[in-house]
Motif scaffolding. Structure first.
Motif, PDB file in Angstrom:
ATOM      1  N   TYR A 197      73.729  -1.891  19.115  1.00  0.00           N
ATOM      2  CA  TYR A 197      73.045  -0.952  19.998  1.00  0.00           C
ATOM      3  C   TYR A 197      73.721  -0.891  21.365  1.00  0.00           C
ATOM      4  O   TYR A 197      73.907   0.194  21.930  1.00  0.00           O
ATOM      5  CB  TYR A 197      71.576  -1.359  20.136  1.00  0.00           C
ATOM      6  CG  TYR A 197      70.834  -0.692  21.259  1.00  0.00           C
ATOM      7  CD1 TYR A 197      70.584   0.680  21.238  1.00  0.00           C
ATOM      8  CD2 TYR A 197      70.373  -1.435  22.343  1.00  0.00           C
ATOM      9  CE1 TYR A 197      69.891   1.293  22.274  1.00  0.00           C
ATOM     10  CE2 TYR A 197      69.683  -0.832  23.378  1.00  0.00           C
ATOM     11  CZ  TYR A 197      69.447   0.530  23.344  1.00  0.00           C
ATOM     12  OH  TYR A 197      68.769   1.130  24.368  1.00  0.00           O
ATOM     13  N   TYR A 243      71.074  -5.599  17.878  1.00  0.00           N
ATOM     14  CA  TYR A 243      71.091  -5.402  19.328  1.00  0.00           C
ATOM     15  C   TYR A 243      72.521  -5.300  19.846  1.00  0.00           C
ATOM     16  O   TYR A 243      72.820  -4.474  20.708  1.00  0.00           O
ATOM     17  CB  TYR A 243      70.353  -6.543  20.024  1.00  0.00           C
ATOM     18  CG  TYR A 243      70.225  -6.353  21.511  1.00  0.00           C
ATOM     19  CD1 TYR A 243      69.521  -5.255  22.029  1.00  0.00           C
ATOM     20  CD2 TYR A 243      70.800  -7.248  22.413  1.00  0.00           C
ATOM     21  CE1 TYR A 243      69.399  -5.066  23.396  1.00  0.00           C
ATOM     22  CE2 TYR A 243      70.686  -7.060  23.776  1.00  0.00           C
ATOM     23  CZ  TYR A 243      69.981  -5.969  24.267  1.00  0.00           C
ATOM     24  OH  TYR A 243      69.867  -5.768  25.624  1.00  0.00           O
ATOM     25  N   VAL A 283      63.515   2.437  18.814  1.00  0.00           N
ATOM     26  CA  VAL A 283      64.882   1.913  18.895  1.00  0.00           C
ATOM     27  C   VAL A 283      65.003   0.468  18.409  1.00  0.00           C
ATOM     28  O   VAL A 283      65.969   0.115  17.733  1.00  0.00           O
ATOM     29  CB  VAL A 283      65.434   2.048  20.333  1.00  0.00           C
ATOM     30  CG1 VAL A 283      66.761   1.320  20.493  1.00  0.00           C
ATOM     31  CG2 VAL A 283      65.611   3.518  20.699  1.00  0.00           C
ATOM     32  N   SER A 284      64.035  -0.381  18.724  1.00  0.00           N
ATOM     33  CA  SER A 284      64.176  -1.806  18.399  1.00  0.00           C
ATOM     34  C   SER A 284      63.877  -2.135  16.948  1.00  0.00           C
ATOM     35  O   SER A 284      64.123  -3.259  16.503  1.00  0.00           O
ATOM     36  CB  SER A 284      63.258  -2.653  19.290  1.00  0.00           C
ATOM     37  OG  SER A 284      61.891  -2.370  19.013  1.00  0.00           O
ATOM     38  N   ASP A 331      61.101   3.362  23.381  1.00  0.00           N
ATOM     39  CA  ASP A 331      62.272   2.751  22.746  1.00  0.00           C
ATOM     40  C   ASP A 331      61.992   1.330  22.291  1.00  0.00           C
ATOM     41  O   ASP A 331      62.213   0.971  21.128  1.00  0.00           O
ATOM     42  CB  ASP A 331      63.457   2.747  23.711  1.00  0.00           C
ATOM     43  CG  ASP A 331      64.077   4.124  23.894  1.00  0.00           C
ATOM     44  OD1 ASP A 331      63.629   5.080  23.217  1.00  0.00           O
ATOM     45  OD2 ASP A 331      64.998   4.247  24.720  1.00  0.00           O
ATOM     46  N   ARG A 383      67.876   7.922  17.541  1.00  0.00           N
ATOM     47  CA  ARG A 383      66.488   7.773  17.981  1.00  0.00           C
ATOM     48  C   ARG A 383      65.609   8.907  17.464  1.00  0.00           C
ATOM     49  O   ARG A 383      64.450   8.681  17.100  1.00  0.00           O
ATOM     50  CB  ARG A 383      66.421   7.746  19.506  1.00  0.00           C
ATOM     51  CG  ARG A 383      64.996   7.617  20.047  1.00  0.00           C
ATOM     52  CD  ARG A 383      64.907   8.025  21.505  1.00  0.00           C
ATOM     53  NE  ARG A 383      65.541   7.062  22.388  1.00  0.00           N
ATOM     54  CZ  ARG A 383      66.543   7.378  23.204  1.00  0.00           C
ATOM     55  NH1 ARG A 383      67.036   8.613  23.221  1.00  0.00           N
ATOM     56  NH2 ARG A 383      67.053   6.463  24.004  1.00  0.00           N
ATOM     57  N   VAL A 412      72.882   7.009  20.548  1.00  0.00           N
ATOM     58  CA  VAL A 412      71.510   6.501  20.616  1.00  0.00           C
ATOM     59  C   VAL A 412      70.512   7.642  20.417  1.00  0.00           C
ATOM     60  O   VAL A 412      69.560   7.530  19.642  1.00  0.00           O
ATOM     61  CB  VAL A 412      71.255   5.785  21.958  1.00  0.00           C
ATOM     62  CG1 VAL A 412      69.763   5.456  22.110  1.00  0.00           C
ATOM     63  CG2 VAL A 412      72.079   4.504  22.046  1.00  0.00           C
TER      64      VAL A 412
END
Length: 272
Positions: A221, A218, A209-210, A250, A233, A229
């Motif tokens: 997100y 961010y 995720v990051s 994540d 993902r 998400v």
């Protein structure tokens, strides 16, 4: 001895792993560098494809993408060559050095995890697809904001090269004084970074995720629904698992529970 029974070191990537949620600093600069050097357009999505490689190799890989190669030949009547790559790289470097400090803030949860690692006597290494000249800007900028690993290797520090080879990860083993490579964990958001850890004989953890594969800021997100998400993902997680990651989480905030699981497996005699 205690180091025989547990994780000795965690080796962390930089952009998309510990700083720069979404890995935007390098991708934006690749777009700018192609435009500035040759008035040639690439998309952010294209710029993300080879992420994790050293930046010269990244530009080379971009030139070989079918979509980019076709447009390049249409615009210039020939394939991209090493002189072109050098020109783009030389344009890229000062732009990246100037820009990277704007993306030096640690990702949410990173500082807490670093504190947990230190409290558990786990050494903190790092390596990056950035060359040393960029790291010389990024390291102090991140340090001011609270993140400073014990050791850092840049992609051009070693004569043998960078990812997906094992050399930067193994240089961390030497620099940190680690006893067993199998008691190291490589954490990365890119496929070349996972391959690097596997080639070095380490446990590997992908971040879905990051980092680059998820590819949003961010703030964006935080506005996404759970369904959005999950939808974004899944391909990122699938790609990291297909690369051979032992675990996929994540963000780095979830690292401690995986370290504890790896420690349990090490005590049982398991190896990566």
């Amino acid at each position: 001895m205690n180091h025989l029974k547990r994780t000795e070191a965690v080796i962390l990537d930089w952009a998309g792993t510990t700083v720069d949620f979404g890995s935007f600093a390098p991708t934006q600069i690749f777009v700018e560098a192609f435009k500035t050097a040759f008035n040639f357009d690439i998309s952010i999505a294209e710029a993300r494809v080879p992420m994790g490689l050293g930046k010269w190799q990244h530009i080379e890989a971009l030139g070989k993408l079918p979509t980019v190669s076709q447009r390049w030949q249409e615009q210039f009547g020939r394939e991209m060559d090493s002189d072109d790559i050098n020109s783009i790289y030389q344009t890229f470097m000062p732009l990246q050095i100037a820009k990277v400090v704007e993306f030096a803030e640690p990702i949410q949860g990173v500082q807490e995890v670093i504190g947990w690692l230190r409290n558990n006597d786990i050494k903190i290494g790092s390596c990056s697809g950035y060359p040393r000249a960029v790291m010389e800007s990024l390291i102090p900028a991140a340090s001011v904001q609270g993140y400073h690993p014990d050791y850092t290797v840049a992609t051009d520090d070693l004569p043998v090269g960078g990812r997906p080879g094992p050399w930067m990860a193994l240089q961390n083993v030497i620099g940190l004084g680690v006893h067993h490579v199998a008691h190291c964990i490589k954490v990365d958001d890119s496929v070349p970074g996972i391959t690097e850890g596997l080639n070095a004989g380490m446990w590997t953890i992908g971040l879905s995720v990051s980092g680059n594969e998820f590819g949003v800021t961010y703030s964006n997100y935080l506005t996404m629904s759970d369904d959005e998400v999950s939808e974004r993902r899944k391909p990122a997680e699938d790609k990291l698992r297909a690369a051979g990651a032992h675990y996929v989480i994540d963000t780095l905030a979830q690292l401690p529970k995986v370290v504890e699981e790896i420690n349990r497996r090490l005590k049982l005699g398991e190896r990566p």
